[in-house]
Design a protein around this motif. Sequence first.
Motif, PDB file in Angstrom:
ATOM      1  N   LEU A 303     -43.600  74.080 128.908  1.00 18.61           N
ATOM      2  CA  LEU A 303     -42.935  74.233 130.201  1.00 18.61           C
ATOM      3  C   LEU A 303     -41.431  74.290 129.938  1.00 18.61           C
ATOM      4  N   PRO A 304     -40.902  75.468 129.643  1.00 15.09           N
ATOM      5  CA  PRO A 304     -39.506  75.577 129.183  1.00 15.09           C
ATOM      6  C   PRO A 304     -38.481  74.934 130.108  1.00 15.09           C
ATOM      7  N   ALA A 305     -38.728  74.973 131.403  1.00 13.33           N
ATOM      8  CA  ALA A 305     -37.749  74.407 132.335  1.00 13.33           C
ATOM      9  C   ALA A 305     -37.652  72.890 132.240  1.00 13.33           C
ATOM     10  N   LEU A 306     -38.638  72.257 131.609  1.00 11.59           N
ATOM     11  CA  LEU A 306     -38.591  70.799 131.508  1.00 11.59           C
ATOM     12  C   LEU A 306     -37.752  70.305 130.337  1.00 11.59           C
ATOM     13  N   ASN A 307     -37.176  71.210 129.582  1.00 12.47           N
ATOM     14  CA  ASN A 307     -36.260  70.788 128.522  1.00 12.47           C
ATOM     15  C   ASN A 307     -34.884  70.521 129.125  1.00 12.47           C
ATOM     16  N   GLY A 308     -34.905  69.651 130.140  1.00 16.69           N
ATOM     17  CA  GLY A 308     -33.674  69.284 130.835  1.00 16.69           C
ATOM     18  C   GLY A 308     -33.358  67.818 130.627  1.00 16.69           C
ATOM     19  N   PRO A 309     -32.314  67.314 131.290  1.00 15.00           N
ATOM     20  CA  PRO A 309     -31.902  65.922 131.081  1.00 15.00           C
ATOM     21  C   PRO A 309     -33.000  64.927 131.453  1.00 15.00           C
ATOM     22  N   CYS A 310     -33.010  63.808 130.758  1.00 11.42           N
ATOM     23  CA  CYS A 310     -33.929  62.715 131.086  1.00 11.42           C
ATOM     24  C   CYS A 310     -33.253  61.833 132.131  1.00 11.42           C
ATOM     25  N   LEU A 311     -33.838  61.794 133.317  1.00  6.90           N
ATOM     26  CA  LEU A 311     -33.268  61.015 134.414  1.00  6.90           C
ATOM     27  C   LEU A 311     -33.584  59.533 134.300  1.00  6.90           C
ATOM     28  N   HIS A 312     -34.743  59.254 133.712  1.00  2.16           N
ATOM     29  CA  HIS A 312     -35.244  57.878 133.734  1.00  2.16           C
ATOM     30  C   HIS A 312     -36.344  57.782 132.691  1.00  2.16           C
ATOM     31  N   SER A 313     -36.542  56.609 132.160  1.00  3.04           N
ATOM     32  CA  SER A 313     -37.650  56.384 131.239  1.00  3.04           C
ATOM     33  C   SER A 313     -38.146  54.960 131.412  1.00  3.04           C
TER      34      SER A 313
END
Length: 382
Positions: A303-313
Motif C-alpha cells: 500500500l504505497p500511500a501508507l509509507n507516510g509519517p507514524c502518528l502513533h504507536s
Amino acid sequence: MNEHNWAYDVIVVGLGGMGSAAAYHLAARGQRVLGLERFTPAHDKGSSHGGSRIIRQSYFEDPAYVPLLLRSYELWEKLAHDSGRDVYRMTGGLFLGPPACLTVAGSLRASRQWGLAHEVLDAREIRSRFPNFTPSAGDIALYEAKAGFARPELTVQAHLALAENAGATLQFGEQVLEWAESAGGVAVRTARGTYTAGRLVICPGAWAPQLLTEFGVPITIERQVLYWLDPVGGTAAYTDHPIFIDENASGMQIYGFPAIDGPRGGVKVAFFRKGVECTPETIDRRVHPHEVREMRERVGQLLPALNGPCLHSATCMYSNTPDQHFVIARHPECAQVIVACGFSGHGFKFVPVVGEILADLAIDGATDHSISLFDPSRLVTT
C-alpha cells in the motif's frame, strides 16, 4: 448461601477480553460471580487494547476453529444489541500472498471445508477492486465479505457492564497473590483479603507464566508493536476499506485496518508474529525509529500511500503456545479450576464464545463446543 458456605459460586481472575466475557456469561446464567482485576477496567497493559482486532471466518490457522467462529459471530451480534455499543464492524477482508502461502491457501482450505462465502482474486482483480493495493504479479487473494474488526476496549467495557447488570461483583486494582483448593472449592487471596467460591476461572493473559507455574504448559510472552501511519493524500481513501493480512514470499505477514479514527487518526498496521520475548515487567514500551522504518517499508510495498509519517504507536503482548493453539481446560490437578490462556495473538475474535465455553465448564463441567484442540495435555512438559 450454598451448603459449603462459599461467598461466591465462581471467581474470575483477570477481566480482560476473555475474563470479562466469562464474568458476563456466568452472571447471565444466575451464578454469583466475583471478578478480580489487578488493573483498571479495559486497561492498556495486556492484550485487549489498541482500538481494533481483526475478525474473520476463513481461518488459515486451522479449519477446526470455524465452528467456534460461527458461534462467536452470533454472540458478537448479541453483544452489540444487548450493550448498545458498536463493538464490531464488517468491512470485508482481503488475505493476500503467493498462492501456496499459509495466508491464502489456509484461508481457502477453511472456506471450502465449511462452505464459507468467498472470492478468489488475481493480482489484476485485486488492483481493480481495491486500488490502494499493489500486489506482486503472482500474488492472489481470498476476499471474505464477512470479515471486519472488533473494538477491544469497547468489547471489554460492554461485557463488564452487562456482567454488573446481571449481578456480578467486579473489583479492580486488586492483584491475586495466590489461590488454593479449599473445602471442596477454592480460596483466592489478594492484598485485600481472601475470597471463597465453588469454582475458579483464570484468564491470566500475559501473566499466565506467573499465575500458572504448576500448570506445566510452556507459554512465551512476546512484545508486539502497533503503528498508526498517516497516508499520503489523507485517510479518505482508507475509510471504506477492507481489513487485510498480507504474506510475502519470505513468509512474513503484516495486517491492517481501515481508517476508523477520523482524518487525523491514521491507518493501523502491524507485523504478525515478529515480536521479541519479554515479560509483563520487562517489556520495552518504547517504539524505536528503526521499527517504524521497517514497518513503513514493508507496508509501503503493498500500500504505497501508507509509507507516510507514524502518528502513533503502541505495544501489546502475545501469549504464545508452542503450536499457537489456545489452552482452554480444567486445571489437571484441581477440577474446580478452569484455565483459558495462550491465545497466541489470534484470540480476540473468539472472546464471546470463549466466555460461553468457560461458563459451560464452570457450571456444567463440560461444553458442547469442540475444544479438544485446546487440551493442554498436548503441551505439558513437566
